[in-house]
Design a protein around this motif. Structure first.
Motif, PDB file in Angstrom:
ATOM      1  N   ARG A  25       0.706  -1.316   0.081  1.00 33.69           N
ATOM      2  CA  ARG A  25       0.058  -0.361   0.086  1.00 33.69           C
ATOM      3  C   ARG A  25       0.879   0.857   0.086  1.00 33.69           C
ATOM      4  O   ARG A  25       0.505   2.278  -0.634  1.00 33.69           O
ATOM      5  N   LEU A  77      -4.205  10.567  -0.199  1.00 33.91           N
ATOM      6  CA  LEU A  77      -5.541  10.226  -0.772  1.00 33.91           C
ATOM      7  C   LEU A  77      -5.736   8.042  -1.081  1.00 33.91           C
ATOM      8  O   LEU A  77      -6.469   7.819  -1.119  1.00 33.91           O
ATOM      9  N   VAL A  80      -5.365   5.968   1.640  1.00 33.02           N
ATOM     10  CA  VAL A  80      -6.239   6.012   2.243  1.00 33.02           C
ATOM     11  C   VAL A  80      -7.375   5.301   2.040  1.00 33.02           C
ATOM     12  O   VAL A  80      -7.915   4.095   2.273  1.00 33.02           O
ATOM     13  N   THR A  81      -7.441   5.441   1.110  1.00 36.45           N
ATOM     14  CA  THR A  81      -8.669   4.711  -0.282  1.00 36.45           C
ATOM     15  C   THR A  81      -8.037   3.749  -0.359  1.00 36.45           C
ATOM     16  O   THR A  81      -9.212   2.744  -1.554  1.00 36.45           O
ATOM     17  N   GLU A  82      -7.472   3.231  -0.617  1.00 38.83           N
ATOM     18  CA  GLU A  82      -7.150   1.868  -1.840  1.00 38.83           C
ATOM     19  C   GLU A  82      -7.715   0.975  -1.134  1.00 38.83           C
ATOM     20  O   GLU A  82      -7.962  -0.539  -1.542  1.00 38.83           O
ATOM     21  N   ARG A  84     -10.468   0.415   0.839  1.00 38.48           N
ATOM     22  CA  ARG A  84     -11.732   0.743   0.489  1.00 38.48           C
ATOM     23  C   ARG A  84     -12.075   0.044  -0.599  1.00 38.48           C
ATOM     24  O   ARG A  84     -12.512  -0.381  -1.079  1.00 38.48           O
ATOM     25  N   LEU A  85     -11.602   0.121  -1.688  1.00 35.01           N
ATOM     26  CA  LEU A  85     -11.564   0.393  -3.402  1.00 35.01           C
ATOM     27  C   LEU A  85     -11.902  -1.316  -3.421  1.00 35.01           C
ATOM     28  O   LEU A  85     -12.896  -1.840  -3.897  1.00 35.01           O
ATOM     29  N   THR A  91     -10.734  -2.510  -7.975  1.00 39.05           N
ATOM     30  CA  THR A  91      -9.690  -2.265  -8.252  1.00 39.05           C
ATOM     31  C   THR A  91      -9.269  -3.318  -9.129  1.00 39.05           C
ATOM     32  O   THR A  91      -9.323  -3.716  -9.655  1.00 39.05           O
TER      33      THR A  91
END
Length: 91
Positions: A25, A77, A80-82, A84-85, A91
């Protein structure tokens, strides 16, 4: 089959190959940050080459500072969002 009771060994995957590991990440976020920063610099350079309406209100040092801020923001960003996607399988 070796007969030792162990299951099949997946030689290509280990603990670091987990798609949500912190290292993966962080690397992905750093790369997205670099993309964001360089994209800003490319757009600013294109504006300067075309001539635009006028000069930019900041010099080259200011452009690099803004690009650094954009790189940090876009990398943050992405970090933080990876997950969640990935959890939503987008993804």
């Amino acid at each position: 089959m070796s007969g030792d009771g162990a299951g099949p060994v997946d030689a290509g995957r280990g603990p670091s190959a987990d798609p949500l590991s912190e290292r993966v990440r962080a690397k992905s976020a750093a790369l997205w940050g670099a993309v964001g920063g360089f994209a800003f610099l490319v757009l600013a350079q294109g504006y300067l080459l075309i001539g635009g309406v006028g000069d930019l209100p900041v010099g080259y040092a200011g452009l690099f500072a803004i690009a650094g801020a954009i790189a940090v923001a876009s990398g943050g960003l992405a970090y933080v969002t990876e997950h969640r996607l990935h959890a939503k399988r987008r993804t």
